[in-house]
Design a protein around this motif. Structure first.
Motif, short mmCIF file in Angstrom:
data_model
loop_
_atom_site.label_atom_id
_atom_site.label_comp_id
_atom_site.label_asym_id
_atom_site.label_seq_id
_atom_site.Cartn_x
_atom_site.Cartn_y
_atom_site.Cartn_z
N SER A 79 13.04 8.95 -32.26
CA SER A 79 13.91 8.84 -33.43
C SER A 79 13.17 8.37 -34.67
CB SER A 79 15.06 7.87 -33.12
OG SER A 79 15.90 8.40 -32.12
N ILE A 80 12.22 7.48 -34.51
CA ILE A 80 11.46 6.98 -35.66
C ILE A 80 10.74 8.14 -36.34
CG2 ILE A 80 9.57 5.51 -36.42
CD1 ILE A 80 12.02 3.95 -35.70
N ALA A 81 10.05 8.96 -35.54
CA ALA A 81 9.31 10.09 -36.08
C ALA A 81 10.25 11.09 -36.74
CB ALA A 81 8.51 10.77 -34.97
N ARG A 82 11.41 11.31 -36.16
CA ARG A 82 12.36 12.27 -36.71
C ARG A 82 12.96 11.76 -38.02
NH1 ARG A 82 15.03 13.42 -30.84
NH2 ARG A 82 13.39 14.81 -30.05
N LEU A 83 13.30 10.48 -38.06
CA LEU A 83 13.85 9.91 -39.29
C LEU A 83 12.83 9.96 -40.41
CD1 LEU A 83 15.78 6.80 -37.90
CD2 LEU A 83 16.78 8.86 -38.91
N VAL A 137 20.33 11.45 -34.57
CA VAL A 137 18.94 11.00 -34.34
C VAL A 137 18.92 9.51 -34.04
CG1 VAL A 137 16.71 10.64 -35.45
CG2 VAL A 137 17.91 12.81 -35.76
N VAL A 138 19.68 8.73 -34.79
CA VAL A 138 19.71 7.29 -34.59
C VAL A 138 20.34 6.94 -33.25
CG1 VAL A 138 20.66 5.10 -35.44
CG2 VAL A 138 19.77 6.79 -37.06
N GLN A 139 21.45 7.58 -32.92
CA GLN A 139 22.11 7.29 -31.65
C GLN A 139 21.21 7.62 -30.47
OE1 GLN A 139 25.35 5.83 -31.33
NE2 GLN A 139 24.39 5.52 -29.32
N ILE A 142 18.87 4.76 -30.02
CA ILE A 142 19.54 3.61 -29.41
C ILE A 142 19.68 3.83 -27.90
CG2 ILE A 142 21.69 2.30 -29.30
CD1 ILE A 142 22.08 2.99 -32.29
N ASP A 143 20.11 5.02 -27.54
CA ASP A 143 20.33 5.34 -26.12
C ASP A 143 19.03 5.28 -25.32
OD1 ASP A 143 22.98 5.74 -26.73
OD2 ASP A 143 22.82 7.92 -26.83
N SER A 144 17.92 5.67 -25.95
CA SER A 144 16.63 5.68 -25.25
C SER A 144 15.94 4.32 -25.25
CB SER A 144 15.70 6.72 -25.88
OG SER A 144 15.32 6.31 -27.19
N GLY A 145 16.49 3.38 -26.04
CA GLY A 145 15.87 2.05 -26.12
C GLY A 145 14.79 1.95 -27.19
N GLU A 146 14.59 3.04 -27.93
CA GLU A 146 13.59 3.01 -29.01
C GLU A 146 14.06 2.16 -30.19
OE1 GLU A 146 11.06 6.11 -31.88
OE2 GLU A 146 12.76 6.83 -30.68
N PRO A 149 19.84 -2.06 -30.13
CA PRO A 149 21.22 -1.70 -29.77
C PRO A 149 22.24 -2.09 -30.83
CG PRO A 149 20.49 -3.60 -28.50
CD PRO A 149 19.27 -3.07 -29.20
N THR A 150 21.86 -3.00 -31.72
CA THR A 150 22.79 -3.44 -32.76
C THR A 150 22.78 -2.53 -33.99
OG1 THR A 150 21.06 -4.91 -33.62
CG2 THR A 150 22.65 -5.87 -32.09
N VAL A 151 21.90 -1.57 -34.00
CA VAL A 151 21.81 -0.65 -35.14
C VAL A 151 23.07 0.21 -35.21
CG1 VAL A 151 20.60 1.37 -36.07
CG2 VAL A 151 19.29 -0.56 -35.17
N ASN A 152 23.61 0.36 -36.40
CA ASN A 152 24.80 1.18 -36.61
C ASN A 152 24.37 2.53 -37.20
OD1 ASN A 152 27.10 2.42 -37.97
ND2 ASN A 152 28.19 0.51 -37.56
N PRO A 153 24.55 3.62 -36.47
CA PRO A 153 24.11 4.93 -36.95
C PRO A 153 24.73 5.33 -38.29
CG PRO A 153 24.55 5.03 -34.62
CD PRO A 153 25.06 3.70 -35.09
N ASP A 154 26.00 5.02 -38.48
CA ASP A 154 26.66 5.38 -39.74
C ASP A 154 26.07 4.61 -40.91
OD1 ASP A 154 28.46 7.30 -38.77
OD2 ASP A 154 29.89 5.75 -38.15
#
Length: 208
Positions: A79-83, A137-139, A142-146, A149-154
């Motif tokens: 997700s980091i690379a994609r963002l 991408v963010v979710q 979070i699901d993969s543990g990268e 867990p407190t990050v809010n995708p919206d």
């Protein structure tokens, strides 16, 4: 593709640049005729009205932008690379002009009002698709543990899109790329801050 279809596609492509640069209200039929090289009757053979052409032109412009983001994230792992790919793609958009005049979403969102309800709805739909892409991408992170867990995708989507669009507005207003560059640097740091602590530790260990 038939000759009629080719002509219709060409009108849409040329009108997309015109509308995105001059605005839907600012671009007259005379401007459209000059841009396409067709007479009014030739244009109306393919579109019932200027509004119908404007909608088709916006849909085309948005599709071209979306294709850039699909290419940008393709093959990126994590997700980091994609963002960061999304951020970089937006920040370098002026160097790789897909549609002249800047971001069609920003331009249409600013211009559309109660007088252009269909265009407004189109802009909202396009923005939703962009927010949904960032959310996904963010979710996934979070699901993969990268990501934490407190990050809010919206929230991430709002911060990322608002910062990028705002910096583009400043860049266009002042003709200075520094605003996009600052936004890119800031958002990359922001994205890094979303990483899960364990993921950071793994990176540090592998770099030793």
């Amino acid at each position: 593709m038939t000759k009629a279809e080719e002509t219709r596609t060409r009108i849409i492509q040329q009108a997309a640049d015109l509308f995105n640069q001059q605005g839907y209200a600012g671009a007259s039929m005379s401007d459209i005729m000059a841009a396409t090289g067709l007479k009014k009757g030739g244009i109306y053979n393919h579109f019932a009205s200027k509004d119908e052409l404007a909608i088709a032109a916006f849909d085309f412009a948005l599709e071209q932008v979306q294709k850039r983001y699909v290419r940008a994230v393709k093959g990126k792992r994590g997700s980091i690379a994609r963002l960061k790919a999304i951020i970089y793609t937006f920040a370098t958009a002026p160097d790789e002009v897909t549609v002249k005049g800047g971001c069609p979403l920003l331009n249409t969102a600013v211009e559309s009002d109660d007088a252009h309800p269909v265009l407004r709805e189109r802009a909202q739909r396009g923005m939703y698709q962009w927010r949904r892409m960032v959310h996904k991408v963010v979710q996934s992170g979070i699901d993969s543990g990268e990501l934490q867990p407190t990050v809010n995708p919206d929230t991430v989507a709002t911060i990322l899109i608002a910062t990028l669009e705002g910096s583009l507005m400043l860049t266009q207003l002042y003709g200075d790329r520094i605003h996009l560059q600052r936004a890119e640097q800031h958002l990359e740091q922001y994205v890094d801050s979303l990483q899960h602590v364990d993921n950071l530790k793994q990176q540090e260990s592998s770099s030793r």
